[in-house]
Design a protein around this motif. Structure first.
Motif, PDB file in Angstrom:
ATOM      1  N   LEU A   1       0.826  -1.212   0.000  1.00 45.68           N
ATOM      2  CA  LEU A   1       0.000   0.000   0.000  1.00 45.68           C
ATOM      3  C   LEU A   1       0.855   1.255   0.000  1.00 45.68           C
ATOM      4  N   ALA A   2       1.880   1.253   0.842  1.00 42.67           N
ATOM      5  CA  ALA A   2       2.701   2.451   0.937  1.00 42.67           C
ATOM      6  C   ALA A   2       3.491   2.683  -0.348  1.00 42.67           C
TER       7      ALA A   2
ATOM      8  N   ILE B   1      -6.844   3.005   3.111  1.00 45.45           N
ATOM      9  CA  ILE B   1      -8.223   2.941   2.632  1.00 45.45           C
ATOM     10  C   ILE B   1      -8.357   3.629   1.281  1.00 45.45           C
ATOM     11  N   LEU B   2      -7.485   4.625   1.059  1.00 47.95           N
ATOM     12  CA  LEU B   2      -7.762   5.539  -0.034  1.00 47.95           C
ATOM     13  C   LEU B   2      -7.357   5.026  -1.398  1.00 47.95           C
TER      14      LEU B   2
ATOM     15  N   VAL C   1       3.277  -4.064  -6.968  1.00 41.94           N
ATOM     16  CA  VAL C   1       3.234  -2.597  -6.988  1.00 41.94           C
ATOM     17  C   VAL C   1       3.374  -2.081  -8.427  1.00 41.94           C
ATOM     18  N   ALA C   2       4.311  -2.682  -9.183  1.00 43.76           N
ATOM     19  CA  ALA C   2       4.541  -2.221 -10.558  1.00 43.76           C
ATOM     20  C   ALA C   2       3.304  -2.438 -11.428  1.00 43.76           C
ATOM     21  N   PHE C   3       2.664  -3.569 -11.281  1.00 45.56           N
ATOM     22  CA  PHE C   3       1.466  -3.834 -12.082  1.00 45.56           C
ATOM     23  C   PHE C   3       0.325  -2.907 -11.700  1.00 45.56           C
ATOM     24  N   PHE C   4       0.169  -2.718 -10.429  1.00 42.31           N
ATOM     25  CA  PHE C   4      -0.886  -1.856  -9.922  1.00 42.31           C
ATOM     26  C   PHE C   4      -0.698  -0.441 -10.481  1.00 42.31           C
ATOM     27  N   ASP C   5       0.526   0.048 -10.399  1.00 39.68           N
ATOM     28  CA  ASP C   5       0.832   1.403 -10.866  1.00 39.68           C
ATOM     29  C   ASP C   5       0.563   1.554 -12.358  1.00 39.68           C
TER      30      ASP C   5
END
Ligand code: TRP
Length: 455
Positions: free
Chosen positions: A17-18, A176-177, A256-260
């Protein structure tokens, strides 16, 4: 234990998340669409996706491995791995770059606050034509005092979170955001794609016109891949340094990379269909997203609500990114110069304000900075290119060489596997980080420097 007093993520999820909070921000929603629009659409998007996979993901893992191993800021980390060498200058360049990026990023972030306020006061409830929208944008950015104040407010918000420390401040803000932002983006993308004429935008985004590819487009795509993933200046070193010892690091980094990247593509699916539907040119520069978006809220059920939710989340996404930028700079002064975290946050954030003023005046506020020294580029765009494309690329190429050759791939893999989880792609990764990434970046960067087509 040293790591306990520095703080640590509460687990793998906390890190994901961070780190996503750092990666996902204006880079995805503001910079990606406007850079794609300036570089011909599909061809740029294809190159960007290619660079994410071939260079971005390997570098995410390289930075994280350094951070996890050393549990230090970029300068201290590199010093520890290569004592007595000149390599720590790579870390120092990173700290400087973080500062440079923060100083223009906070201006754009300030704009999101103004749009949030506008949404709250119902400005987007009625129909907004492209002309009205462009005028709204222009009247905000060309008001020097307003632009400076918005930037200042945003910096103060950043400072307040960073002075609170890593897990307390950063993680809580993101938890949450981020998922909420994803939901809103999906709603807006559906709305945009189904607009009459919207599919033209989808085609623009995904149909590469190979004749548009040249080194300058490649440079922009490379810069965008690095910028969006928060690479090339040690942010991921810093974030990796707070990674729990017993969790699977490569897996978390790849998520993280895929999410971004997914969020960037989603932002493209909001902006380009809308832009074709209402007839705005794709190459509108840094204001593109801000001008396009207000035109789509009106037709949406509960559009006023979506406008508020969208700008609130955009501001928060920007905040979780500015936090990571300031955090790198602050962590350096806390670890290496033994500054108090609070003092470091305020002094460094405050100096950033001073440096950010010219960028705040670069969109109409001052003619000098709007067409900087008559170069035909505004000061903010210039900073964006200098720090975001060039400085990050230089940092990235050096980091590849450092991790691949100086510190060495075996030790990096050992750090990636420190939790006992095997990293199945370690063979492929070592080829990418030793050869493919540094050579590719050096070719693109070298060509641009050689031919002098800087922007
Ligand atoms: N990645 C962020 C975005 O896309 C911006 C950012 C935060 C960044 N930290 C960084 C960019 C470090 C480069 C390096 O908005």
């Amino acid at each position: 234990m040293a790591s306990a007093s520095r703080g640590q993520w509460s687990g793998k999820m906390g890190f994901i998340l961070a780190a996503s909070g750092s990666a996902i921000g204006l880079g995805n929603i503001w910079r990606f669409p406007y850079t794609a629009g300036e570089n011909g659409g599909g061809a740029f998007v294809l190159l960007y996706l290619m660079f994410v996979v071939l260079i971005g993901i390997p570098l995410v893992l390289a930075e994280l491995s350094v951070g996890r191993k050393t549990e230090l800021n970029p300068v201290g980390a590199i010093e520890k791995l290569s004592p007595g060498s000149k390599w720590p200058w790579l870390g120092r360049l990173g700290v400087l770059t973080g500062f440079g990026i923060l100083a223009f990023y906070s201006v754009i972030a300030g704009w999101t606050l103004w749009y949030l306020w506008a949404a709250l006061s119902g400005k987007f409830a009625g129909e907004i034509t492209p002309e009205i929208s462009a005028q709204m944008f222009g009247s905000m950015t060309s008001d020097p005092l307003l632009a400076i104040m918005l930037m200042a407010v945003f910096l103060v918000l950043t400072i307040v979170v960073v002075q609170g420390g890593v897990s307390a401040g950063i993680e809580r803000t993101t938890k949450i955001l981020m998922p909420l932002l994803l939901v809103i983006l999906i709603v807006l993308a559906v709305r945009s794609v189904t607009l009459p004429g919207g599919m033209e935008g989808v085609a623009y985004l995904f149909t590469p016109d190979f004749s548009k590819i040249n080194f300058s487009v490649m440079m922009s795509a490379l810069g965008q891949a690095l910028f969006s993933l928060s690479l090339g200046m040690g942010a991921m070193i810093t974030y990796g340094s707070y990674f729990p010892k017993d969790e699977n690091l490569p897996q978390a980094g790849i998520i993280v990379a895929f999410f971004d990247t997914g969020i960037a593509v989603l932002a493209g699916l909001i902006i380009f269909p809308a832009l074709f539907a209402v007839g705005i040119e794709p190459n509108g520069g840094p204001g593109l997203v801000f001008v396009v978006l207000p035109t789509i809220f009106n037709g949406l059920p509960a559009g006023g609500f979506f406008a508020v939710a969208f700008y609130a989340l955009l501001a928060i996404a920007a905040l979780t990114s500015t936090i990571s930028l300031l955090e790198v700079v602050v962590a350096y002064f806390v670890d290496e110069k033994k500054w108090d975290r609070k003092k470091a946050s305020w002094i460094l954030g405050g100096s950033c304000f001073v440096i950010a003023v010219p960028s705040a005046l670069a969109s109409g506020g001052s003619p000098f900075f709007t067409n900087f020294m008559g170069l035909g580029i505004d000061f903010l765009s210039l900073q964006n290119v200098l720090w975001g494309n060039y400085s990050l690329s230089i940092g990235a190429v050096m980091l590849c060489i450092f991790v691949g050759w100086t510190w060495g791939v075996p030790k990096a893999i050992e750090s990636l596997e420190a939790s006992g989880h095997k990293f199945p792609a370690s063979g492929l990764w070592s080829i990418l980080i030793k050869y493919v990434c540094p050579i590719a970046i050096a070719i693109v960067l070298g060509y641009i420097i050689w031919t002098g087509q800087y922007f």
